[in-house]
Design a protein around this motif. Structure first.
Motif, PDB file in Angstrom:
ATOM      1  N   ALA A 127       0.478  -2.168   5.801  1.00  0.00           N
ATOM      2  CA  ALA A 127      -0.928  -2.517   6.024  1.00  0.00           C
ATOM      3  C   ALA A 127      -1.470  -2.922   4.660  1.00  0.00           C
ATOM      4  O   ALA A 127      -0.850  -2.653   3.637  1.00  0.00           O
ATOM      5  CB  ALA A 127      -1.699  -1.330   6.593  1.00  0.00           C
ATOM      6  N   ASP A 128      -2.631  -3.571   4.655  1.00  0.00           N
ATOM      7  CA  ASP A 128      -3.186  -3.996   3.376  1.00  0.00           C
ATOM      8  C   ASP A 128      -3.596  -2.773   2.544  1.00  0.00           C
ATOM      9  O   ASP A 128      -3.758  -1.674   3.058  1.00  0.00           O
ATOM     10  CB  ASP A 128      -4.378  -4.936   3.585  1.00  0.00           C
ATOM     11  CG  ASP A 128      -5.550  -4.230   4.238  1.00  0.00           C
ATOM     12  OD1 ASP A 128      -6.310  -3.549   3.524  1.00  0.00           O
ATOM     13  OD2 ASP A 128      -5.698  -4.356   5.482  1.00  0.00           O
ATOM     14  N   ARG A 129      -3.727  -3.008   1.254  1.00  0.00           N
ATOM     15  CA  ARG A 129      -3.994  -1.927   0.295  1.00  0.00           C
ATOM     16  C   ARG A 129      -5.253  -1.119   0.660  1.00  0.00           C
ATOM     17  O   ARG A 129      -5.250   0.112   0.602  1.00  0.00           O
ATOM     18  CB  ARG A 129      -4.132  -2.535  -1.108  1.00  0.00           C
ATOM     19  CG  ARG A 129      -4.236  -1.525  -2.209  1.00  0.00           C
ATOM     20  CD  ARG A 129      -4.460  -2.229  -3.562  1.00  0.00           C
ATOM     21  NE  ARG A 129      -4.433  -1.277  -4.631  1.00  0.00           N
ATOM     22  CZ  ARG A 129      -3.393  -1.048  -5.414  1.00  0.00           C
ATOM     23  NH1 ARG A 129      -2.279  -1.727  -5.257  1.00  0.00           N
ATOM     24  NH2 ARG A 129      -3.455  -0.142  -6.365  1.00  0.00           N
ATOM     25  N   GLY A 130      -6.308  -1.790   1.047  1.00  0.00           N
ATOM     26  CA  GLY A 130      -7.556  -1.101   1.405  1.00  0.00           C
ATOM     27  C   GLY A 130      -7.385  -0.191   2.606  1.00  0.00           C
ATOM     28  O   GLY A 130      -7.903   0.939   2.633  1.00  0.00           O
ATOM     29  N   THR A 131      -6.642  -0.643   3.609  1.00  0.00           N
ATOM     30  CA  THR A 131      -6.393   0.167   4.800  1.00  0.00           C
ATOM     31  C   THR A 131      -5.558   1.390   4.457  1.00  0.00           C
ATOM     32  O   THR A 131      -5.840   2.509   4.898  1.00  0.00           O
ATOM     33  CB  THR A 131      -5.682  -0.680   5.882  1.00  0.00           C
ATOM     34  OG1 THR A 131      -6.520  -1.781   6.229  1.00  0.00           O
ATOM     35  CG2 THR A 131      -5.365   0.140   7.122  1.00  0.00           C
ATOM     36  N   VAL A 132      -4.526   1.177   3.646  1.00  0.00           N
ATOM     37  CA  VAL A 132      -3.658   2.276   3.220  1.00  0.00           C
ATOM     38  C   VAL A 132      -4.475   3.324   2.469  1.00  0.00           C
ATOM     39  O   VAL A 132      -4.347   4.530   2.706  1.00  0.00           O
ATOM     40  CB  VAL A 132      -2.507   1.718   2.347  1.00  0.00           C
ATOM     41  CG1 VAL A 132      -1.812   2.811   1.567  1.00  0.00           C
ATOM     42  CG2 VAL A 132      -1.508   0.967   3.216  1.00  0.00           C
TER      43      VAL A 132
END
Length: 195
Positions: A127-132
């Protein structure tokens, strides 16, 4: 007719921390009736983790003893904690069950591919960095630990290109369904025909 050994696989789930790889792997493994091979870890269990279900949590001394005797097929140190997979655990589970799954970091996935070749199918979950980052915050993980994990995010994401399959994980049920269908193509069991 194909030899049954042709359909014996080691499915390796990998990806950055916070991608959901463990939840997905366990859901897919349960759905397909696959046996999980656990890694050994010297760190303390995280909230919700159970010894013998998530990892074999052992002392650093026992880990060093096993490592020195050559028990580990793969051994890495991440954030001062050691993680390893015992060769004997993989061989025994693979021999007894035919298809198994593991959850490991990218280095472990690559090592297994080198040893077992085409029987290893690497599944990259991301998943993208922000979601992680947000997922880890929702789990109540401290800011320091999140920062430490995110420092490896780009390195972890680079493994994407080396894996046989990659799946974005923004909708858990959809991702599990998609991966289950992908693995059924390897297993060739035609789940739709079973009652």
């Amino acid at each position: 007719m194909a030899d049954s050994r042709d359909r014996e696989f080691i499915f390796v789930f990998t990806g950055p921390d916070g991608s959901g790889r463990k939840t997905i792997a366990d859901s897919v493994g349960s759905t397909l009736g696959l046996t999980k091979v656990l890694s050994y870890a010297t760190r303390k269990p995280r909230p919700g983790e159970v010894n013998g279900q998530d990892y074999h949590f052992i002392t650093p001394e026992l880990y060093e003893e096993l490592d020195a005797s050559g028990d580990f097929i793969e051994s890495v140190t991440i954030n001062s904690n050691q993680y390893g997979i015992r060769d004997n655990d993989i061989r025994r589970s693979f021999r007894n069950n035919g298809c198994i799954y593991l959850i490991v970091n990218a280095e472990g996935a690559d090592m297994l591919k080198q040893i077992y070749g085409t029987q290893v199918v690497r599944l990259f979950i991301y998943a993208d960095r922000g979601t992680v980052e947000e997922r880890q915050r929702q789990e109540g993980i401290s800011g320091d630990v999140i920062e430490e994990r995110l420092s490896r995010y780009e390195t972890d994401m680079a493994a994407h290109a080396r894996c046989e399959h990659a799946f974005e994980n923004y909708d858990l049920a959809h991702t599990v369904f998609e991966i289950t269908n992908t693995l059924e193509q390897y297993l060739q069991r035609n789940l739709e025909e079973r009652d």
